[in-house]
Design an enzyme around this catalytic site. Structure first.
Site, PDB file in Angstrom:
ATOM      1  N   SER A  24       0.866  -1.187   0.000  1.00 46.92           N
ATOM      2  CA  SER A  24       0.000   0.000   0.000  1.00 46.92           C
ATOM      3  C   SER A  24       0.899   1.232   0.000  1.00 46.92           C
ATOM      4  O   SER A  24       2.101   1.138   0.297  1.00 46.92           O
ATOM      5  CB  SER A  24      -0.926   0.036   1.230  1.00 46.92           C
ATOM      6  OG  SER A  24      -0.232   0.524   2.368  1.00 46.92           O
ATOM      7  N   HIS A  57       2.173   1.673   3.548  1.00 49.91           N
ATOM      8  CA  HIS A  57       3.320   0.822   3.891  1.00 49.91           C
ATOM      9  C   HIS A  57       4.584   1.288   3.155  1.00 49.91           C
ATOM     10  O   HIS A  57       5.691   1.196   3.676  1.00 49.91           O
ATOM     11  CB  HIS A  57       3.019  -0.648   3.571  1.00 49.91           C
ATOM     12  CG  HIS A  57       2.012  -1.284   4.511  1.00 49.91           C
ATOM     13  ND1 HIS A  57       0.674  -1.370   4.214  1.00 49.91           N
ATOM     14  CD2 HIS A  57       2.154  -1.850   5.729  1.00 49.91           C
ATOM     15  CE1 HIS A  57       0.038  -1.970   5.213  1.00 49.91           C
ATOM     16  NE2 HIS A  57       0.909  -2.277   6.149  1.00 49.91           N
TER      17      HIS A  57
HETATM   18  N1  USQ Z   1      -8.739  -7.868   6.397  1.00 50.23           N
HETATM   19  C1  USQ Z   1      -9.839  -8.642   6.105  1.00 50.23           C
HETATM   20  N2  USQ Z   1     -11.060  -8.148   6.461  1.00 50.23           N
HETATM   21  C2  USQ Z   1     -11.226  -6.939   7.072  1.00 50.23           C
HETATM   22  C3  USQ Z   1     -10.090  -6.163   7.364  1.00 50.23           C
HETATM   23  C4  USQ Z   1      -8.857  -6.654   7.002  1.00 50.23           C
HETATM   24  O1  USQ Z   1      -9.737  -9.747   5.576  1.00 50.23           O
HETATM   25  O2  USQ Z   1     -12.376  -6.571   7.344  1.00 50.23           O
HETATM   26  C5  USQ Z   1      -7.388  -8.374   6.070  1.00 50.23           C
HETATM   27  C6  USQ Z   1      -6.572  -7.428   5.207  1.00 50.23           C
HETATM   28  O3  USQ Z   1      -6.846  -7.622   3.847  1.00 50.23           O
HETATM   29  C7  USQ Z   1      -5.149  -7.787   5.620  1.00 50.23           C
HETATM   30  C8  USQ Z   1      -5.288  -8.176   7.093  1.00 50.23           C
HETATM   31  O4  USQ Z   1      -6.674  -8.481   7.281  1.00 50.23           O
HETATM   32  O5  USQ Z   1      -4.701  -8.902   4.907  1.00 50.23           O
HETATM   33  C9  USQ Z   1      -4.887  -7.087   8.061  1.00 50.23           C
HETATM   34  O6  USQ Z   1      -5.604  -5.914   7.731  1.00 50.23           O
HETATM   35  P1  USQ Z   1      -5.768  -4.695   8.760  1.00 50.23           P
HETATM   36  O7  USQ Z   1      -6.692  -3.703   8.137  1.00 50.23           O
HETATM   37  O8  USQ Z   1      -6.079  -5.177  10.122  1.00 50.23           O
HETATM   38  O9  USQ Z   1      -4.264  -4.140   8.875  1.00 50.23           O
HETATM   39  P2  USQ Z   1      -3.303  -3.453   7.809  1.00 50.23           P
HETATM   40  O10 USQ Z   1      -4.013  -2.798   6.681  1.00 50.23           O
HETATM   41  O11 USQ Z   1      -2.272  -4.463   7.445  1.00 50.23           O
HETATM   42  O12 USQ Z   1      -2.659  -2.290   8.683  1.00 50.23           O
HETATM   43  C10 USQ Z   1      -2.585  -2.369  10.120  1.00 50.23           C
HETATM   44  C11 USQ Z   1      -2.429  -0.967  10.665  1.00 50.23           C
HETATM   45  C12 USQ Z   1      -1.101  -0.390  10.204  1.00 50.23           C
HETATM   46  C13 USQ Z   1       0.022  -1.343  10.588  1.00 50.23           C
HETATM   47  C14 USQ Z   1      -0.230  -2.712   9.998  1.00 50.23           C
HETATM   48  C15 USQ Z   1       0.793  -3.748  10.420  1.00 50.23           C
HETATM   49  O13 USQ Z   1      -3.513  -0.141  10.233  1.00 50.23           O
HETATM   50  O14 USQ Z   1      -0.907   0.889  10.796  1.00 50.23           O
HETATM   51  O15 USQ Z   1       1.256  -0.853  10.099  1.00 50.23           O
HETATM   52  O16 USQ Z   1      -1.504  -3.197  10.479  1.00 50.23           O
HETATM   53  S1  USQ Z   1       1.111  -4.914   9.153  1.00 50.23           S
HETATM   54  O17 USQ Z   1      -0.140  -5.479   8.707  1.00 50.23           O
HETATM   55  O18 USQ Z   1       1.972  -5.949   9.693  1.00 50.23           O
HETATM   56  O19 USQ Z   1       1.753  -4.207   8.065  1.00 50.23           O
END
Ligand code: USQ
Length: 394
Positions: A192, A195
Site C-alpha cells: 500500500s 506501507h
Molecule cells: N482484512 C480482512 N477483512 C477486514 C479487514 C482486514 O480480511 O475486514 C485483512 C486485510 O486484507 C489484511 C489483514 O486483514 O490482509 C490485516 O488488515 P488490517 O486492516 O487489520 O491491517 P493493515 O491494513 O495491514 O494495517 C494495520 C495498521 C497499520 C500497521 C499494519 C501492520 O492499520 O498501521 O502498520 O496493520 S502490518 O499489517 O503488519 O503491516
C-alpha cells in the site's frame, strides 16, 4: 528521563504516554488531531467518545498526580518540530511538576497509519506521503542539529517486508554474492502507499544513522488489537480511541464489532492472508523496553514487534467461536478482496529480539477476546453499520 511522544492522541500514542508516565518518566505529547479530523471528514465515528488530549492529561493528573504535558500542533512544520529540541516550545497544557526541556527519547507515532486511507484517492495518498515523510525528516534533522544523542524510536510496520517466499529476518539480511558477503536491510516490498511511506521512513533514518551517527530503534509492528491497558483501568475516560470502520479499524477490533451487531465477518478474498499480531499491552511493553535499551550512536536497531501469527480465516473462526459462546449469531462471509495482496502465501517471520529484552506476551485467547466483546457490548447502540465496509479498492 523525558520521553517526547509524537502522535500522542492516537491509538498507541495516548496509552504509551500513560504507560511511561506511570513508570515515572517525564512525558510530553504532541498531536494535531489528524485522526479525529479525518474521522469527521470521512464520516466515520469511533466506538465511544474520547476526551481531547488536553482533557485526558487533566484527568490523568487529577487521578494520579502525574503530569503529561500537551502540545497541539502540526509536526510537518519544521520550526514547530525544532522547538521541542531547542526548549522553546509553548505548552497547551501543563502544570508545574518540575520538568521541562529537552527529551532523552522520542517515540515517533505521528503518521497516517491506514493502508485504505492511503489508497482512498490521490489526495489522501499525498497526505500520507507528505505527512509521514516530513514528520520523519523533521525529527531527524531536529535531533541532528540540536540533540544528537537523543534516542529516536520509530514505529515501523511488518508490512514493509510484504510476504516474501523466504523467512523474514529481524531487519537485516546477510547476502553472499559472487563470493563476497555483506549485510543489508531485509528487502522491502509494500502493498500500500501507507506501507511504502514506512519503507521510505526507514530509509531516511538509516541514512541519518550512517551519515550523522544517530541512535535509532525501528519497531516493525504487526496489526494491534485491544483497547484496555493497565492505566486505562483507572478510569474509562482514559481508554484509547477505538475505530471499527474500514479505514481506521484493524481486523480483530473490527471483527468483534461485526460479531456483536450481526454483520457477517468480512473475510477479504480467500482469507489466507497471514500477519503477525499483538495485544496493545504488548506494544507498550515493547516500546518501554526499547526506550530502556537504546542502541549505540551510529546504530539502527530493528525489532520485529509481533507475538504470534494468524491468518484472516483463523481470526474469523476464533471470533465466531467466542461470539457464539456469548449468544451472538456470528456469520463469516468471504467477500471480494478490495486490496491487492497475496491470499495464500508463505509467512515465517523471526521475532526474538523483543522477547530477549524481556517482553511477556499477552496471547490472543478466547478469554482475551471475550473481554474485548464485553467492552464493545457496552457501546453496541453507537455502532454505525454503514461505516463497516465501503470497499476502498486498489
Ligand atoms: N482484512 C480482512 N477483512 C477486514 C479487514 C482486514 O480480511 O475486514 C485483512 C486485510 O486484507 C489484511 C489483514 O486483514 O490482509 C490485516 O488488515 P488490517 O486492516 O487489520 O491491517 P493493515 O491494513 O495491514 O494495517 C494495520 C495498521 C497499520 C500497521 C499494519 C501492520 O492499520 O498501521 O502498520 O496493520 S502490518 O499489517 O503488519 O503491516
Amino acid at each position: 528521563m523525558h520521553v517526547l511522544i509524537l502522535g500522542g492522541d492516537g491509538y498507541l500514542g495516548w496509552p504509551s504516554a500513560m504507560y511511561f508516565s506511570q513508570k515515572g518518566y517525564n512525558v510530553t505529547v504532541v498531536d494535531n488531531y489528524f485522526r479525529r479530523n479525518s474521522c469527521l471528514e470521512l464520516d466515520v465515528t469511533m466506538l465511544y467518545t474520547v476526551p481531547t488530549l488536553v482533557e485526558r492529561a487533566a484527568i490523568w493528573h487529577e487521578l494520579t498526580g502525574r503530569e503529561i504535558k500537551v502540545v497541539i500542533g502540526d509536526l510537518t512544520d519544521p520550526e514547530f518540530m525544532r522547538s521541542f529540541f531547542t526548549g522553546s516550545i509553548t505548552y497547551d497544557w501543563s502544570v508545574d511538576t518540575g520538568f521541562s526541556g529537552i527529551p532523552d527519547t522520542v517515540v515517533h507515532y505521528a503518521e497516517q497509519p491506514s493502508a485504505p486511507y492511503s489508497l482512498f484517492n490521490y489526495k489522501y495518498a499525498n497526505t500520507t506521503l507528505t505527512n509521514n515523510l516530513l514528520v520523519t525528516n523533521n525529527v531527524m534533522f531536529a535531533v541532528r542539529d540540536y540533540t544528537p544523542d537523543v534516542h529516536i524510536i520509530k514505529l515501523g510496520t511488518m508490512g514493509e517486508y510484504g510476504t516474501p517466499d523466504i523467512d523474514i529476518e529481524e531487519g537485516w539480511l546477510d547476502i553472499e554474492h559472487k563470493g563476497r558477503k555483506d549485510t543489508f536491510l531485509f528487502p522491502r516490498q509494500a502493498s500500500s502507499i501507507y506501507h511504502t511511506s514506512k519503507i521510505m521512513d526507514t530509509d531516511l533514518l538509516w541514512f541519518g544513522v550512517r551519515m550523522w551517527g544517530l541512535r535509532v530503534t525501528d519497531l516493525m509492528q504487526g496489526p494491534v488489537y485491544g483497547m484496555e491497558t493497565e492505566e486505562s483501568h483507572i478510569d474509562e475516560r482514559l481508554r484509547t480511541i477505538f475505530n471499527y470502520d474500514e479505514i481506521f479499524g484493524t481486523i480483530v477490533n473490527r471483527f468483534i464489532v461485526q460479531a456483536i451487531v450481526g454483520y457477517p465477518l468480512t473475510v477479504y478474498g480467500r482469507g489466507g492472508q497471514t500477519r503477525g499480531y499483538l495485544n496493545i499491552n504488548d506494544t507498550l511493553q515493547c516500546v518501554g523496553l526499547a526506550a530502556e535499551n537504546p542502541p549505540e550512536k551510529g546504530d539502527l536497531k530493528i525489532y520485529n514487534q509481533i507475538m504470534e501469527t494468524f491468518s484472516v480465516n483463523q481470526l474469523a473462526e476464533m471470533t465466531q467461536r467466542v461470539g457464539r459462546s456469548l449468544g451472538y449469531d456470528v456469520q463469516i462471509e468471504n467477500i471480494e478482496n478490495p486490496r491487492q495482496e497475496a491470499e495464500e502465501h508463505y509467512y515465517n517471520p523471526t521475532y526474538q529480539g523483543l522477547l530477549d529484552l524481556g517482553v511477556k506476551p499477552h496471547f490472543l485467547t478466547d478469554e482475551s477476546l471475550e473481554r474485548m466483546f464485553r467492552v464493545v457490548e457496552q457501546h453496541k447502540d453507537a455502532i454505525r453499520q454503514e461505516t463497516i465496509f465501503r470497499g476502498v479498492k486498489w
